[in-house]
Design a protein around this motif. Structure first.
Motif, short mmCIF file in Angstrom:
data_model
loop_
_atom_site.label_atom_id
_atom_site.label_comp_id
_atom_site.label_asym_id
_atom_site.label_seq_id
_atom_site.Cartn_x
_atom_site.Cartn_y
_atom_site.Cartn_z
N GLN A 140 -4.22 -3.75 -14.11
CA GLN A 140 -4.02 -2.97 -12.89
C GLN A 140 -2.70 -2.20 -12.95
O GLN A 140 -2.62 -1.07 -12.46
CB GLN A 140 -4.06 -3.88 -11.67
N ALA A 141 -1.67 -2.80 -13.53
CA ALA A 141 -0.38 -2.11 -13.65
C ALA A 141 -0.50 -0.89 -14.55
O ALA A 141 0.06 0.18 -14.26
CB ALA A 141 0.67 -3.07 -14.21
N SER A 175 1.80 9.04 0.54
CA SER A 175 2.63 8.25 -0.37
C SER A 175 4.10 8.57 -0.14
O SER A 175 4.44 9.60 0.44
CB SER A 175 2.27 8.52 -1.83
N CYS A 218 -10.72 4.57 -14.57
CA CYS A 218 -11.51 3.77 -13.64
C CYS A 218 -12.97 4.20 -13.65
O CYS A 218 -13.31 5.29 -14.12
CB CYS A 218 -10.96 3.91 -12.21
N HIS A 256 5.59 -0.33 -15.80
CA HIS A 256 4.23 -0.84 -15.65
C HIS A 256 3.72 -1.41 -16.98
O HIS A 256 3.15 -2.50 -17.02
CB HIS A 256 3.28 0.28 -15.21
N GLN A 280 -2.40 1.74 -12.67
CA GLN A 280 -1.54 2.31 -11.64
C GLN A 280 -0.59 3.35 -12.23
O GLN A 280 -0.36 4.41 -11.64
CB GLN A 280 -0.75 1.22 -10.94
N TYR A 310 -2.49 6.52 -12.86
CA TYR A 310 -2.76 7.22 -11.60
C TYR A 310 -1.50 7.93 -11.10
O TYR A 310 -1.53 9.11 -10.73
CB TYR A 310 -3.25 6.24 -10.54
N GLN A 311 -0.38 7.21 -11.06
CA GLN A 311 0.84 7.79 -10.51
C GLN A 311 1.33 8.97 -11.34
O GLN A 311 1.80 9.97 -10.79
CB GLN A 311 1.93 6.72 -10.42
N SER A 347 0.16 -0.62 1.09
CA SER A 347 0.40 -0.06 -0.24
C SER A 347 -0.83 -0.31 -1.09
O SER A 347 -1.26 -1.46 -1.24
CB SER A 347 1.62 -0.72 -0.89
N GLU A 348 -1.40 0.75 -1.64
CA GLU A 348 -2.56 0.64 -2.52
C GLU A 348 -2.09 0.71 -3.96
O GLU A 348 -1.45 1.66 -4.36
CB GLU A 348 -3.54 1.77 -2.25
N ARG A 349 -2.43 -0.30 -4.73
CA ARG A 349 -2.02 -0.28 -6.13
C ARG A 349 -2.71 0.86 -6.86
O ARG A 349 -2.08 1.69 -7.50
CB ARG A 349 -2.34 -1.62 -6.80
N ILE A 350 -4.02 0.87 -6.81
CA ILE A 350 -4.79 1.98 -7.38
C ILE A 350 -5.67 2.52 -6.26
O ILE A 350 -6.72 1.95 -5.96
CB ILE A 350 -5.66 1.53 -8.57
#
Length: 466
Positions: free
Chosen positions: A332-333, A216, A89, A250, A336, A339-340, A70-73
């Motif tokens: 990071q949350a 994913s 980023c 998040h 993420q 990104y999602q 699992s990749e967070r970002i």
């Protein structure tokens, strides 16, 4: 990718030559676009540019790592020689080694504000609706804190007569708790309420490579969102915007990560660590011992699953540095969530994610992550703002899940998925333990062991049209 409109459209990227050997690319948090970096040339390309590239090729080794970990970002796409530069980023490209490093670049977004999270949600919805006045707002309502607050903000922004709620219905699952909470809320607010029943056959459809950028779990539910749009269109006249609450967990650190006490222990701040650990234990419902070993147990489970599903060691994908503090975990949350929400759906309709609007990101970056929770509640700033303005609205502590929907879908599609797996490159090249995977699919479809994410991603990989 989605053709939905962007809330805060800004220039997609900029590049800075730091030396003759390096170039730094940045992608603003509000761009709502994924950028690709060609790792051989250092050139940039958008998703639409990449789709026109006749030389693009599926990178099987990278695809395997995306399935197994699992990749967070994520920074890896499943296209050979193309890395990702997500919103929020920066990517430093070394021209000598043809390698890159992904880092979070949210600090310039930081802006102090005295507005409450609820006021910021209302403002982001209002600003979107100023240019789309003719459209109706449809709120995906689970009855949880996030979707409830978005519903209240939508009503505040445009009025109850222009707001409709939609709740996903999965019979015989904990999502029925969503139905009860959402129905009661809509009746109390006198809001039009749609119930969308998603069927097992909506899941695990064949997947077009161009519709996604990496492997994913969300690939399994492509058809669900298509059917949801069809359902809404059959019930509502005219255009509409969907409001989705994804990202709230998040931005408010729910569930609270173990880093809340682990980083304090590393810094030898014993009293603060003990206080944070006590809150973590009470919130998670775990004993002190269970809370201490929870991360260790999860890592062991993941390693065991990889050893069972794959016939050899899989190299983890490249990743950003592991967070060393709760503040870094929080950053990071947030990244993420951005990104999602950028890659969440490939449906051609307007979707607004208020929790990753510019205002909410600025708010989150100005907060101390330890203020997000206490001994009894998560999402404290949001709860307090909602309780202060709407004291007669009860905010739910739990939320339903649709794990059983994936299990029923696996059962419905099990024969087709297994047939595809047996003829796929994963099996032909003897990269997966097909007998164990078949057994895992049968077990999961009978309701045992939940819907393992690695198993779902293996199924999705087999369904991709190559």
């Amino acid at each position: 990718m989605s053709k939905r409109e962007n809330t805060n459209q800004t220039p997609t990227h900029n590049a800075t030559e730091t030396s003759k050997k390096e170039t730094v690319y940045t992608n603003p948090a509000s761009s709502s676009q994924i950028i690709f970096v060609n790792t051989l040339t250092g050139e940039l390309a958008t998703n639409s540019d990449l789709n026109k590239n006749p030389l693009k090729k599926l990178d099987r080794e990278v695809t395997l790592s995306q399935i197994a970990y699992s990749e967070r970002i994520p920074m890896s796409s499943y296209w050979e020689n193309f890395s990702l530069l997500p919103p929020g980023c920066r990517y430093t490209y070394n021209h000598s080694s043809h390698s890159g490093k992904l880092e979070i670049d949210l600090f310039n977004t930081k802006k102090e504000t005295t507005d409450t999270p609820l006021e910021i949600l209302t403002s982001s919805i209002s600003s979107r609706c100023k240019t789309n006045y003719y459209k109706r707002l449809v709120v995906r309502l689970s009855g949880g804190v996030d979707s409830t607050c978005i519903l209240l903000s939508a009503i505040e922004a445009v009025g109850a007569d222009r707001v409709t709620a939609i709740t996903w219905l999965d019979e015989k699952s904990s999502a029925n708790a969503d139905l009860k909470a959402a129905t009661a809320l809509c009746e109390k607010l006198n809001i039009s309420h749609l119930l969308f029943k998603f069927e097992p056959w909506y899941f695990f459809q064949e997947i077009n490579l161009e519709d996604h950028i990496s492997i994913s779990v969300s690939m399994a539910s492509n058809k669900v969102f298509e059917k949801e749009i069809e359902f809404i269109s059959s019930k509502i006249n005219g255009d509409f915007i969907i409001l989705d609450g994804h990202g709230g967990d998040h931005l408010f650190l729910d569930p609270v990560p173990p880093a809340a006490y682990q980083s304090l222990l590393r810094e030898k701040k014993i009293i603060k660590a003990a206080k944070a650990f006590s809150m973590f234990s009470k919130l998670s419902g775990l004993s002190f011992y269970e809370a201490l070993i929870s991360s260790y147990k999860q890592r062991n489970h993941d390693n065991y699953q990889r050893s069972q599903f794959f016939t050899r060691h899989i190299t983890p994908p490249p990743a950003i540095e592991r967070p060393r503090s709760l503040k870094e975990e929080y950053l990071q949350a947030i990244a993420q969530a951005i990104y999602q929400n950028t890659t969440h759906s490939n449906i051609s309709t307007d979707i607004l994610y208020p929790f990753t609007s510019k205002g909410m990101i600025e708010y989150a970056l100005s907060q101390d992550p330890y203020d997000m929770f206490d001994n009894y509640n998560t999402r404290l700033p949001l709860r307090r703002a909602a309780n202060a303005k709407y004291p007669n609205i009860e905010l739910r502590r739990d939320k339903g899940h649709i794990t059983s929907a994936y299990q029923k879908a696996l059962k419905y599609h099990s024969n087709h998925i297994i047939d595809r797996l047996e003829s796929s490159w994963l099996t032909q090249e003897k990269l997966i333990n097909i007998s164990h995977i078949k057994k895992a699919i049968r077990y999961s479809s009978m309701g045992f062991g939940g819907a393992d994410q690695t198993l779902i991603k293996i199924a999705c990989a087999a369904l991709i049209k190559i």
